[in-house]
Design a protein around this motif. Structure first.
Motif, PDB file in Angstrom:
ATOM      1  N   MET A  60       0.608  -1.119   0.109  1.00 25.37           N
ATOM      2  CA  MET A  60      -0.176  -0.184   0.144  1.00 25.37           C
ATOM      3  C   MET A  60       0.992   1.062  -0.016  1.00 25.37           C
ATOM      4  O   MET A  60       0.672   2.345  -0.762  1.00 25.37           O
ATOM      5  N   GLU A  61       1.849   1.343   0.541  1.00 24.35           N
ATOM      6  CA  GLU A  61       2.824   2.386   0.922  1.00 24.35           C
ATOM      7  C   GLU A  61       3.502   2.630  -0.602  1.00 24.35           C
ATOM      8  O   GLU A  61       3.426   3.820  -0.985  1.00 24.35           O
ATOM      9  N   ALA A  62       3.937   1.609  -1.296  1.00 26.10           N
ATOM     10  CA  ALA A  62       4.370   1.700  -2.399  1.00 26.10           C
ATOM     11  C   ALA A  62       3.422   2.356  -3.644  1.00 26.10           C
ATOM     12  O   ALA A  62       3.723   3.114  -4.340  1.00 26.10           O
ATOM     13  N   ARG A  63       2.252   2.160  -3.297  1.00 28.56           N
ATOM     14  CA  ARG A  63       1.327   2.417  -4.238  1.00 28.56           C
ATOM     15  C   ARG A  63       0.727   3.999  -4.174  1.00 28.56           C
ATOM     16  O   ARG A  63       0.595   4.508  -5.072  1.00 28.56           O
ATOM     17  N   VAL A  64       0.812   4.195  -2.876  1.00 28.61           N
ATOM     18  CA  VAL A  64       0.597   5.689  -2.527  1.00 28.61           C
ATOM     19  C   VAL A  64       1.761   6.540  -2.946  1.00 28.61           C
ATOM     20  O   VAL A  64       1.335   7.649  -3.711  1.00 28.61           O
ATOM     21  N   LYS A  65       2.803   6.064  -2.948  1.00 24.79           N
ATOM     22  CA  LYS A  65       4.030   6.746  -3.495  1.00 24.79           C
ATOM     23  C   LYS A  65       4.164   6.902  -5.013  1.00 24.79           C
ATOM     24  O   LYS A  65       4.342   7.928  -5.723  1.00 24.79           O
ATOM     25  N   GLU A  66       3.727   5.830  -5.544  1.00 22.82           N
ATOM     26  CA  GLU A  66       3.723   5.570  -7.127  1.00 22.82           C
ATOM     27  C   GLU A  66       2.677   6.378  -7.548  1.00 22.82           C
ATOM     28  O   GLU A  66       2.762   7.091  -8.760  1.00 22.82           O
ATOM     29  N   TYR A  67       1.181   6.347  -6.959  1.00 16.28           N
ATOM     30  CA  TYR A  67       0.204   6.984  -7.736  1.00 16.28           C
ATOM     31  C   TYR A  67       0.160   8.457  -7.563  1.00 16.28           C
ATOM     32  O   TYR A  67      -0.132   9.052  -8.418  1.00 16.28           O
ATOM     33  N   TYR A  68       0.694   8.850  -6.246  1.00 13.76           N
ATOM     34  CA  TYR A  68       0.411  10.405  -5.729  1.00 13.76           C
ATOM     35  C   TYR A  68       1.591  10.944  -5.611  1.00 13.76           C
ATOM     36  O   TYR A  68       1.823  12.151  -5.203  1.00 13.76           O
ATOM     37  N   GLY A  69       2.637  10.310  -5.371  1.00 16.33           N
ATOM     38  CA  GLY A  69       4.064  11.007  -5.029  1.00 16.33           C
ATOM     39  C   GLY A  69       5.041  10.917  -6.270  1.00 16.33           C
ATOM     40  O   GLY A  69       4.250  11.091  -7.242  1.00 16.33           O
ATOM     41  N   ASN A  70       6.151  10.873  -6.024  1.00 15.23           N
ATOM     42  CA  ASN A  70       7.182  10.708  -7.324  1.00 15.23           C
ATOM     43  C   ASN A  70       7.624   9.439  -7.451  1.00 15.23           C
ATOM     44  O   ASN A  70       8.764   9.170  -8.088  1.00 15.23           O
ATOM     45  N   GLY A  71       7.114   8.434  -6.825  1.00 18.61           N
ATOM     46  CA  GLY A  71       7.550   6.948  -6.731  1.00 18.61           C
ATOM     47  C   GLY A  71       8.416   6.444  -5.674  1.00 18.61           C
ATOM     48  O   GLY A  71       8.182   5.386  -5.311  1.00 18.61           O
ATOM     49  N   LYS A  72       9.185   7.378  -5.057  1.00 14.36           N
ATOM     50  CA  LYS A  72      10.011   7.269  -4.130  1.00 14.36           C
ATOM     51  C   LYS A  72       9.384   7.859  -2.649  1.00 14.36           C
ATOM     52  O   LYS A  72       9.913   7.259  -1.640  1.00 14.36           O
ATOM     53  N   LYS A  73       8.639   8.777  -3.053  1.00 12.40           N
ATOM     54  CA  LYS A  73       8.280   9.745  -1.685  1.00 12.40           C
ATOM     55  C   LYS A  73       6.729   9.804  -1.566  1.00 12.40           C
ATOM     56  O   LYS A  73       6.049   9.753  -2.800  1.00 12.40           O
ATOM     57  N   PHE A  74       6.577   9.971  -0.448  1.00 15.56           N
ATOM     58  CA  PHE A  74       4.900  10.434  -0.107  1.00 15.56           C
ATOM     59  C   PHE A  74       4.762  11.566  -0.797  1.00 15.56           C
ATOM     60  O   PHE A  74       5.580  12.560  -0.898  1.00 15.56           O
ATOM     61  N   PRO A  75       3.423  11.779  -1.287  1.00 12.79           N
ATOM     62  CA  PRO A  75       3.037  13.147  -1.630  1.00 12.79           C
ATOM     63  C   PRO A  75       3.249  14.284  -0.633  1.00 12.79           C
ATOM     64  O   PRO A  75       2.881  13.843   0.504  1.00 12.79           O
TER      65      PRO A  75
END
Length: 206
Positions: A60-75
């Protein structure tokens, strides 16, 4: 004295303090307690991890970062605040967790919480401030305290793995919270280091 030297000093103190803990320390090896990052991402990560297996939380953490952050970081808070709950749900988050993440973002945006502010508060003030946000419970706040703010004298009574470890190693029932609290007080000012060893003795976790 640098942090590594202070860590070695803490471990030596704990080994002398308790023979059972000395066995655990010698089994696990040197303490490699590292911080996971600044309070904001660690807080988000802890919310996502609530009541989930490590694997599910990581997904889930990876999805949030991928979908809404820059892939490596949270939005960042501004982006996260603007996301709708249905959008966050697409990452696999529950409605409650989605709403909590948005509350955290809003708290950062309006200045109720900031990484700098948290760093200046004492341990109890950190817990009180974070737990004032609906959806942020004691365990979540404690993970920020221990794994972002680098506070070395905290034992999480809300962590079942730790309580089970105390029961297994010291015979205090996992639900005897008052007794556990009294027992672990003997390991002050290094209760976080004690916790790290109990977690590591249990298996990969932090």
């Amino acid at each position: 004295m640098d942090r590594d030297a202070r860590l070695r000093k803490a471990v030596l103190w704990l080994k002398k303090k308790d023979p059972k803990l000395k066995q655990i320390i010698e089994k696990v090896g040197p303490c490699t307690l590292e911080m996971m990052g600044k309070p904001y991402p660690v807080l988000l990560r802890a919310v996502i991890s609530q009541q989930l297996s490590g694997k599910a939380a990581a997904t889930m953490e990876a999805r949030v970062k991928e979908y809404y952050g820059n892939g490596k970081k949270f939005p960042d808070p501004k982006i996260l605040s603007a996301l709708s709950v249905p959008k966050l749900r697409k990452a696999g988050l529950s409605v409650a967790k989605s709403e909590t993440l948005k509350r955290i973002a809003n708290a950062y945006l309006d200045g109720t919480i900031s990484d700098h502010k948290l760093s200046k508060l004492n341990d109890q003030e950190v817990l009180d401030l974070l737990c004032s946000l609906k959806g942020v419970g004691p365990w979540t706040a404690e993970m920020v305290l221990m794994f972002s703010l680098d506070r070395w004298d905290h034992f999480s009574l809300n962590d079942l793995i730790l309580r089970k470890a105390i029961q297994r190693n010291y015979g205090i029932h996992e639900n005897s919270k008052k007794e556990i609290l009294e027992f672990t007080a003997e390991f002050s000012p290094y209760r976080t280091i004690l916790s790290w060893y109990l977690w590591r003795d249990h298996g990969p976790w932090m």
